[in-house]
Design a protein around this motif. Structure first.
Motif, short mmCIF file in Angstrom:
data_model
loop_
_atom_site.label_atom_id
_atom_site.label_comp_id
_atom_site.label_asym_id
_atom_site.label_seq_id
_atom_site.Cartn_x
_atom_site.Cartn_y
_atom_site.Cartn_z
N PRO A 203 60.50 27.78 47.65
CA PRO A 203 60.42 28.50 48.93
C PRO A 203 61.75 28.49 49.69
O PRO A 203 62.43 27.47 49.74
CB PRO A 203 59.36 27.71 49.70
CG PRO A 203 58.54 27.04 48.66
CD PRO A 203 59.46 26.74 47.55
N PRO A 556 52.76 35.02 43.26
CA PRO A 556 53.12 33.61 43.14
C PRO A 556 53.50 33.26 41.71
O PRO A 556 53.27 34.05 40.80
CB PRO A 556 51.84 32.86 43.52
CG PRO A 556 50.86 33.87 43.96
CD PRO A 556 51.33 35.21 43.52
N ASN A 560 57.28 23.32 39.95
CA ASN A 560 57.24 22.06 40.69
C ASN A 560 55.83 21.48 40.68
O ASN A 560 55.39 20.83 41.61
CB ASN A 560 57.73 22.30 42.13
CG ASN A 560 57.99 21.02 42.89
OD1 ASN A 560 58.27 19.98 42.28
ND2 ASN A 560 57.88 21.07 44.19
N GLY A 561 55.08 21.75 39.61
CA GLY A 561 53.74 21.17 39.47
C GLY A 561 52.66 21.89 40.23
O GLY A 561 51.51 21.48 40.22
N THR A 562 53.00 22.97 40.94
CA THR A 562 51.97 23.68 41.70
C THR A 562 52.17 25.18 41.59
O THR A 562 52.97 25.65 40.78
CB THR A 562 51.97 23.23 43.19
OG1 THR A 562 50.86 23.84 43.86
CG2 THR A 562 53.26 23.56 43.89
N LEU A 563 51.42 25.94 42.38
CA LEU A 563 51.58 27.38 42.46
C LEU A 563 52.38 27.63 43.72
O LEU A 563 52.06 27.10 44.78
CB LEU A 563 50.19 28.00 42.56
CG LEU A 563 49.97 29.36 41.94
CD1 LEU A 563 50.37 29.42 40.49
CD2 LEU A 563 48.49 29.74 42.08
N VAL A 564 53.43 28.43 43.62
CA VAL A 564 54.35 28.58 44.75
C VAL A 564 53.88 29.72 45.65
O VAL A 564 53.54 30.80 45.19
CB VAL A 564 55.78 28.83 44.24
CG1 VAL A 564 56.72 29.01 45.40
CG2 VAL A 564 56.22 27.67 43.37
N GLN A 565 53.88 29.47 46.94
CA GLN A 565 53.34 30.42 47.92
C GLN A 565 54.10 31.74 47.91
O GLN A 565 55.32 31.76 47.79
CB GLN A 565 53.39 29.79 49.31
CG GLN A 565 54.80 29.42 49.80
CD GLN A 565 54.75 28.44 50.97
OE1 GLN A 565 54.43 27.28 50.81
NE2 GLN A 565 55.06 28.94 52.15
N PRO A 566 53.38 32.87 48.04
CA PRO A 566 54.05 34.18 47.97
C PRO A 566 54.96 34.46 49.18
O PRO A 566 55.96 35.13 49.02
CB PRO A 566 52.89 35.18 47.92
CG PRO A 566 51.69 34.44 48.41
CD PRO A 566 51.91 33.00 48.10
#
Lengths: 689, 689
Positions: A203, A556, A560-566
């Motif tokens: 982000p 997205p 980093n181990g997650t789903l990145v916010q749009p």
């Protein structure tokens, strides 16, 4: 789509979803329609094309009836610096013209609008010649002739554009705007929040925008086409387009070239940059002044290192490389199955491999034999060569000594320095360069032995620098104007060193040209020709810093181990500011500070305003400043970068994680309204009609 | 530090900065002092130890004079679910007791406080015996005797704790608290914001906390020691300690074991989990009800997959493995140089390698020969074995059939089901399990052939499941109580299958025990002994779910192309909420939603409040709920997780990027005050004296 085209598409190595930097004449509208439920028509395309502008090294667009132009802060950063004075630091403090009278003329800036494009492939292809070389030369002359005709006819700027590695030749006709004025830029700490650390990440929280205005005859220019500002704004899943000028890609490299870059050339490049950085860092450690002098260079290297490491990570991406490998295997099989194509390029992949193997043998010498980081030695080498090259016919010269090249070189040499000359820095760089050459090639290598003549590197460097006057523009002017005679009469110590270096460099360069670069170029062109013969325009050409359209959705990705916010929001900007300790306790890090103006206005801001966002559009450097446009043809964002995963886009498009990062149009308005108190600009950008 | 200790430290494989899960008797205070300028004294240690509590599977601490206990939401998640009803969903809606009368008794929860620890290594080591086996048995008996003595003397709970793989034996004396009541938990969507996606990541935004209260005789218990709430709060660079119960680590594995895990065991485990996930997913796709039934299992596998992939990434970390390799080379060289140590363990590394090679030969069978994911078949196997094993002397039984084991097994079997029984799911799982065994081992493998007898897997599974009554607790009770006779008389189809499977499993288990597990255990112990002989207590023991102290600083790290902020704030929580589209347009993703209560109160919150933070403390699973304590011994945070890079901590500590993630103490107060409207709790937590 006609059946033949469909069949062609099916024969193609599958394009990844949203892949491609497409020319405006050849958008894959059926594919976009199928995938996103909508595709542009001719009127939409003309509107977006004529709203788009080319900046030196970047992109932009018209965004108001009165000629406002939107681009990135970082596209005009150098120009903003140029407009700054000690008393008026526009980079640090930003700038808002309270009215049009206050808008600041930007000297030398020219914006280019693509008004027409003509396909001259057939005309050029018909140029006669008996041999390959004759035909090549004839095509070149025919292109130039066509350009001159069109230039005379239109009175506009015309460029020859070669697409598909020679598969197509076009004339691009540009209208130039030469009176451009600065209207608004934010503070660099906001435009580039997080500095070099946050470059290429997401982000992200950058207000990387700038507003300029085009004038004609001292009046705001009223463009026929400009992008209206969105009233709604984007949401996740929405289709977007970017219209801009991607600089260059290497997607049509052979697998061998990519592997060579992965295993040899790029790691070597990284080591060279790291060494150069260490050398500069050692100098910077001497004093505050020394750090000031070379800080910009270190910053530039850090930026380049981050990008180059990203390219390397891309080359190491197993899935991406598998994709390249599969596409190559497919094309090779098709070429081998067709006698004509086979005769053209059947052996070319092997030839490229051989050239790369030979390049390895020459790599160390090629790396060590340049000016070793010394500016004066570089200048001296050019000076020594000017009369020699000028005496030759233009076609026989080293390419950089063409008439145009000579003129530019001379201008560069005589231009006032932006960073003051420092003899100790010159000595330091040359010393370290000579040391490295001795370490790498050994003291007995002819080139090393000739330069050092048994002396210590530092002694040689000090003698050459202190015995030189090449830092003095007057002396340079004298030598340039005096020609061979003046040069021969000079006993400048750096010129002496250059005279020793020159024959070694020329010999190595000739060898490299014959054994490596020549074959690489020839066989890359042959492969490009057979590829174009097979697939033609069902795919897109490599980037050429000409206008292209890319498409994609707000989407997205996993990292980093997650789903990145749009989207990020203005909350995120404050989160990172406060998360690093806020204004008070920033622990010596200026990187995530905010200007006082922003802190004073924070309570006025709607912090939920979308700030940056990501889309799956396929862009690359040069696209900076591209408008992000929705299906209504309205401006919804401003592309300014890619995520770190997008760096692999130099070699292939990887749709799972490659993302374009853009400033949200809503953030620009919110900042203009609440922080920069520029209601007149908000009104102009959002005017109905 | 005395010179001898210093010399010992210098001989040690270098501990990374801030490495270690230290026992309270053996903190490296000189090192901490040198590195952070301060180290705890005895009073500080006693205060922190007696404030610390052990939860089942986690950690916690006393935080008020009236016995308030702080831990993670996820440590008590199951208990909160247990206290919930259809009408009162504490997991979804959270819970705040308005006064003490409203605090909810948590049935079965026991908290343990470590009140004393006695080193009985000398006493146990003196136990006589002629052979290694005799001595081992004598030491075991002596430990148990010592425990019984201390138990009788203190009336408290006493556990035998083996540290340094047998280098030390201790008795840990615990006070147990059995009346524990729930005081406050946030909504699970806030405690675990971002759900499984954000597990193990950072930047994070979890209010992963819960407050409970210990009662004695129906009155709030007043602990002698509790952690006072910080008044200032942390900032970047500050020294912190975590006091809690790390569960288990494998840092003393040999290089061969880690490589085996990296190249074989862990990738196999991941494939198994992925297959299991796919099998469940196929079932879930049948209907909404099917998905509800197996959703929890899929969620659990996803969580496990993420962790296991993180472990694998750790094992692939070249620098970490280099560190392991160097430490092992050093120890081996020292062992070979000392005749006594060499006789003990000189050959052990090779023996372990050989055992691992043999384990590979048995790996496929071991993976395929279990109950194949069928709950009923697992139950049947246990039933078939109970009378057989019970007839043996306890020392000759399979370990899980010890008297204690039998009792626990029986309880498990007869316990009411938390998830309803579903025959179709059983058939599906058993079918897929049998298919996989046939694919992997081949139809002619004796075990496969015996189970299938030429029939289709689905037919075998359906017959066994539909012809079984083992899902019925009454039937289980009858069979358990009826013993061998009742079993022999039963024609339950699943019992028949179990009788076929049993001899194959026993034979394979015996072979694996003899060829793999036995040698691994013996030689790991030998290596542990020589390591302890060389380095003793200059390092820390592997984690054993007993109380440890770790230390470290609030410290950013490099990831995702940038430097990661040391703190997140409440702004960040809203950034991620809004960045995913906010409450309205969350595009079908519930993951980053916020509860209405939070949205209603957002304008009351000081959004700059630090929310989560990272420190270089060395922790692992089991440390969840550990208090983060500053040098004043005050509570500054609440550890709840590590970043994704911390997963390598199972094998080694990697100080550049391994970070503990904690809830900031200030965020808990801010939420209690502004969102949960619990001024009484704020007052209690912040009471001066």
């Amino acid at each position: 789509m006609r059946l033949t085209t469909l069949a062609l598409l099916l024969a193609l190595p599958a394009l990844r979803a949203d892949e491609g930097m497409w020319t405006f004449d050849n958008l894959p509208t059926k594919k976009i329609q199928a995938q996103h439920g909508w595709a542009p028509d001719g009127a939409w395309l003309e509107h977006v094309r004529l709203s788009s502008l080319r900046f030196p090294g970047g992109s932009g667009s018209f965004v108001s009836r009165d000629g406002l132009v939107l681009t990135n802060h970082h596209v005009v950063r150098g120009l903003v610096l140029g407009l700054s004075t000690r008393e008026r630091d526009l980079l640090k403090n930003g700038f808002v013209a309270a009215d049009r009278a206050q808008e600041l003329k930007v000297p030398g800036l020219e914006l280019m609008q693509l008004v027409d494009a003509q396909d001259i492939t057939a005309r050029v292809g018909a140029a006669p010649g008996r041999t390959e070389t004759e035909r090549f030369r004839a095509r070149e002359l025919e292109s130039q002739k066509a350009r001159e005709e069109l230039r005379a006819k239109t009175g506009l700027t015309v460029e020859i554009v070669t697409l598909y590695q020679g598969g197509e030749t076009w004339l691009y006709v540009y209208r130039k705007f030469k009176d451009v004025r600065l209207v608004m830029v934010p503070e660099v700490s906001v435009a580039r929040f997080g500095g070099d650390f946050d470059n290429f990440t997401y982000p992200r929280h950058h207000l990387d925008c700038a507003l300029l205005r085009v004038y004609e005859k001292d009046k705001p220019y009223q463009p026929e086409h400009f992008l209206r500002w969105t009233q709604g704004g984007l949401k996740q899943g929405d289709l977007t387009f970017t219209s801009g000028h991607p600089g260059s890609t290497s997607r049509l490299w052979t697998l061998a070239q990519m592997r060579h870059a992965r295993d040899h050339a790029t790691p070597r490049q990284i080591r060279t940059m790291e060494r150069r950085r260490a050398v500069l860092e050692a100098f910077a450690a001497r004093s505050f002044e020394a750090r000031t002098l070379v800080g910009g260079q270190i910053y530039g290297i850090d930026n380049g290192l981050k990008a180059t490491r990203g390219y390397l990570a891309g080359l190491k991406d197993a899935e991406g490389m598998k994709q390249v490998e599969a596409a190559e295997a497919k094309l090779r099989a098709e070429v081998m199955a067709d006698p004509k194509l086979r005769a053209e390029a059947g052996g070319s992949w092997k030839k490229i491999e051989q050239a790369l193997a030979r390049s390895e043998a020459l790599a160390k010498e090629n790396l060590m034999i340049n000016a070793r980081g010394s500016e004066l030695l570089g200048t001296a080498l050019n000076l020594v060569r000017v009369p020699v090259e000028r005496a030759k016919a233009e076609k026989d010269r080293l390419p950089e000594f063409s008439e145009g090249g000579l003129k530019a070189m001379q201008e560069r040499m005589l231009k006032p320095r932006s960073i003051p000359y420092n003899a100790e820095l010159e000595i330091h760089l040359l010393t370290e360069g000579l040391k490295e050459a001795r370490e790498t090639l050994g003291a007995k290598h002819p080139f090393v032995a000739a330069l050092l003549r048994g002396q210590a590197p530092e002694a040689v460097a000090r003698l050459a620098v202190e015995g030189s006057r090449l830092q003095d523009p007057a002396e340079l002017k004298r030598l340039l104007e005096g020609g061979a005679q003046a040069l021969a009469a000079s006993d400048d110590a750096m010129l002496k060193l250059a005279r020793i270096l020159d024959p070694f460099q020329r010999a190595l360069r000739k060898k490299t040209e014959e054994q490596v670069e020549g074959p690489l170029k020839e066989h890359a062109t042959r492969i490009a020709r057979v590829r174009f013969a097979r697939y033609g325009k069902a795919t897109y050409p490599d980037a050429t810093f000409t206008l292209r359209l890319s498409y994609g959705a707000v989407e997205p990705y996993a990292a980093n181990g997650t789903l990145v916010q749009p989207f990020t929001t203005m909350h995120g900007l404050l989160d990172r500011f406060e998360g690093w300790g806020g204004q008070g306790a920033n622990q010596g890090r200026d990187t995530w500070r905010l200007p006082e103006r922003w802190l004073a206005k924070r309570s006025a801001l709607d912090l939920a305003t979308p700030y940056n966002f990501i889309t799956s559009n396929d862009i690359i450097g040069g696209n900076s400043g591209s408008p992000v446009v929705d299906r209504k043809g309205e401006l919804v964002g401003l592309a300014f970068d890619g995520n770190i995963e997008s760096l692999s886009g130099r070699y292939f498009y990887e749709g799972r994680t490659n993302r374009t990062v853009s400033v949200d149009a809503r953030a620009i308005l919110e900042a203009l309204a609440k922080v920069y108190e520029a209601p007149h600009l908000v009104a102009e950008l959002t005017a109905k009609q």
